[in-house]
Design an enzyme around this catalytic site. Structure first.
Site: not given
Length: 650
Positions: A286-288
């Site tokens: 995801g966004s990490t």
């Protein structure tokens, strides 16, 4: 007739001479060889094991060591009533009667009655002693002991009934911990009786060496405390968390849920004790993962954080409309706002500016798609798109962390490169190896730079953007006053059988602090949380957990709060910061009185013994969230040694 008798006599003499020659050959010339062969057939050997080395934390405290435990063995030739012996031992050892009987019928000098008779409890051993059975003997063997229970269980690993390492550090460093086996050699007849006139030889065993870990016990306890709270609050399928020193690559804390008690590992599912999720599990980050895209774009001069970008709420890619997590989009914003808001369309645009070849090169430079080389068994590789199979849609999803598969340790080391001036480090959990008796260091680990991924100036820009994420953006719940936390949220839908499962998310947050000179990286991923409020976002669930870990860990390391850095912009519904009173130097009575007078809604926890508050955490005049707990450490108020100890405990 006379000639025949003479011939016969000569033949007899020749035969006698031949027999005498053969006798001399056997008795004299072959004597040594035949004696050796005979001794080999009589030789019996009982193995001796040395003490298995201890596992120490970063301060040299034992967190796993070998304690003496009784084991049961039998000399079958001396057990006359084998059926009766098996019948009596079976209920005590928890073993089938026929299995014990088969062991007692073996044509061997000695057999261990295992598994039930190996490393028994003292209560079990006493029951066996009371039976006083012929041919049954008790011997002392080593049994692993864990003074801190399940602390760092998956890192430590487990040992088997023969004290061999099976998982974790116990397996990875088994040849170091186990030492060299010895033996007792003696000579016996087939029935087990000692041969007369023959002695015995003892080859003593060599104890194993100790292994000292990089794991900081206090930080490890913070990590496990936060995992336990997350499990209580969100009832997830599993949780994993890591704390790392980005300057060296040393792992200071690593824990997972579910966990287990290594002293009783057989009572748990194999997946729990055999898989360290922090290095084994692969999933879409995801966004990490956007940290990689941002770093690559800044390094390649494809973006300036002050550049403008308009987000209508979606981005068109190859006929597909990829939506932003925010309905209606974020509208006009800078690319710094894109990072703060974790805006998917903005990162898709960055991916297109980079192109698949450049983006994939940075993904690999940051260490994804390959093992980090951490000194623990069972590490995963992760999965990346192959460049020749990467179309516009795959490029877009990779840019914001979807469609690729990574491990938690890979993500920690990647952010560690940003924290460490662009240098990617190799992670490790063993600090040094020591002699078990003397404590002398035999070998010591050295920090290893894998490669320079981005420049130091680019790393500074990325850290600044990530600090803004925590102060002003989606990571605001990780903010801790004075500790300059920088980080990134992650909310990834989980794919199963080629399709994304509705309502199944892994929420995560990865952060570092202080942002200007990071001392720590902390990461947590929570699989399938079930919050009571129903909001499943990394910024809501995971961010405050990492904030707690970083704040407490930095205090443990003695890092003082700073007034520098970005100040948090408060919005409606945010917890308002309050000032912490200074309790240090007050008597217990006055401290309690001050706590009662304080109207900020702070909780006070008193630790230690004494009449005076000699230290507190957080310190006076710092800022904390309303409702936070302040720990007060008591002492006699005069001893500098007690004050130093209290400060260390903070």
């Amino acid at each position: 007739m006379r000639r025949r008798l003479v011939l016969l006599l000569l033949m007899l003499l020749v035969a006698i001479c031949l027999l005498m020659g053969r006798l001399v050959f056997v008795q004299v010339l072959q004597s040594k060889w035949l004696s050796g062969m005979a001794k080999q057939s009589w030789e019996r050997e009982i193995p001796l094991s040395g003490i298995r080395g201890s596992v120490l934390d970063s301060e040299g405290e034992k967190i796993a060591y070998t304690a003496s435990a009784p084991s049961l063995l039998a000399v079958p030739s001396q057990v006359k009533d084998k059926e009766g012996t098996a019948q009596k031992l079976a209920p005590i050892l928890g073993m089938p009667e026929d299995k014990i009987l088969n062991l007692l019928k073996k044509k061997q000098l000695m057999v261990y009655l295992k598994p039930g008779g190996k490393q028994m409890s003292e209560a079990t051993a006493e029951k066996v002693r009371q039976l006083n059975l012929p041919g049954i003997y008790m011997t002392e063997e080593g049994k692993r002991a864990y003074p801190y229970g399940n602390l760092a269980a998956q890192v430590l690993g487990i040992t088997g009934s023969d004290n061999q390492g099976i998982t974790g550090i116990e397996k990875q460093y088994d040849n170091v911990l186990q030492g060299v086996k010895g033996s007792i050699t003696f000579y016996a007849k087939a029935n087990g009786e000692l041969m007369p006139g023959e002695g015995e030889a003892v080859q003593p065993a060599t104890d194993g060496n100790d292994v000292k870990l990089t794991i900081n016990r206090q930080i490890q306890q913070y990590v496990e405390r936060e995992i336990e709270q997350a499990v209580a609050d969100y009832n997830p399928d599993n949780v994993t968390a890591i704390v790392e020193d980005p300057k060296s690559g040393a792992i200071l804390g690593m824990a997972n849920y579910p966990t287990f008690d290594p002293a009783n590992w057989r009572n748990y599912p194999q997946s729990t004790y055999n898989q360290n999720l922090a290095i084994w599990k692969t999933f879409e980050p995801g966004s990490t993962f956007k940290i990689v895209t941002l770093s690559a774009a800044l390094q390649e001069n494809k973006v300036n954080l002050n550049d403008g970008f308009y987000d209508p709420g979606y981005y068109e890619v190859a006929g597909h409309r990829i939506r932003c997590w925010k309905a209606g989009g974020h509208g006009s914003q800078t690319f710094l706002n894109v990072v703060e808001n974790s805006c998917n369309p903005g990162f898709i645009a960055l991916g297109e500016r980079l192109g698949k070849t450049t983006l994939l090169s940075y993904v690999k430079k940051f260490g994804f798609g390959q093992k980090t080389g951490i000194d623990l068994p069972g590490e995963g590789n992760g999965i990346l798109f192959k460049e020749n199979k990467m179309g516009p849609l795959e490029l877009a999803t990779t840019a914001f962390g979807q469609g690729v598969s990574v491990t938690p340790i890979q993500q920690v080391m990647a952010l560690g490169a940003v924290a460490n001036g662009g240098k990617l480090m190799k992670p490790y959990v063993v600090q040094d190896i020591q002699n078990h008796e003397t404590g002398q260091v035999i070998s010591e680990a050295q920090p290893t730079v894998v490669r320079q991924v981005i420049s130091a100036s680019t790393a500074t820009k990325v850290r600044g953007a990530l600090e803004s994420v925590v102060a002003n953006g989606s990571g605001r719940n990780a903010y801790k006053y004075g500790y300059r936390i920088a980080g990134k949220t992650g909310t990834a839908q989980v794919a199963k059988n080629g399709r994304y499962e509705s309502g199944h998310y892994i929420v995560s947050f990865i952060g570092m602090a202080p942002a200007n000179d990071p001392k720590l990286i902390a990461y947590i991923a929570i699989d399938n949380p079930h919050p009571k409020h129903g909001i499943v976002f990394g910024g809501v669930i995971a961010a405050p957990i990492v904030g707690n870990i970083l704040q407490d860990s930095l205090q443990t390391l003695g890092v003082q709060p700073s007034t520098q850095g970005l100040q948090k912009k408060y919005r409606y519904g945010d917890v308002v910061p309050v000032d912490v009173p200074n309790f240090t130097g007050l008597s217990v009575a006055d401290a309690k009185k001050l706590a009662l007078q304080n109207t900020a809604g702070l909780n006070v926890e008193i630790l230690g013994a004494g009449s005076t508050v000699i230290a507190q955490s957080p310190p006076g005049r710092s800022k904390v969230d309303d409702g936070s707990t302040i720990r007060l450490y008591l002492g006699d108020g005069t001893s500098s040694k007690s004050i130093d100890k209290a400060n260390q405990n903070q």
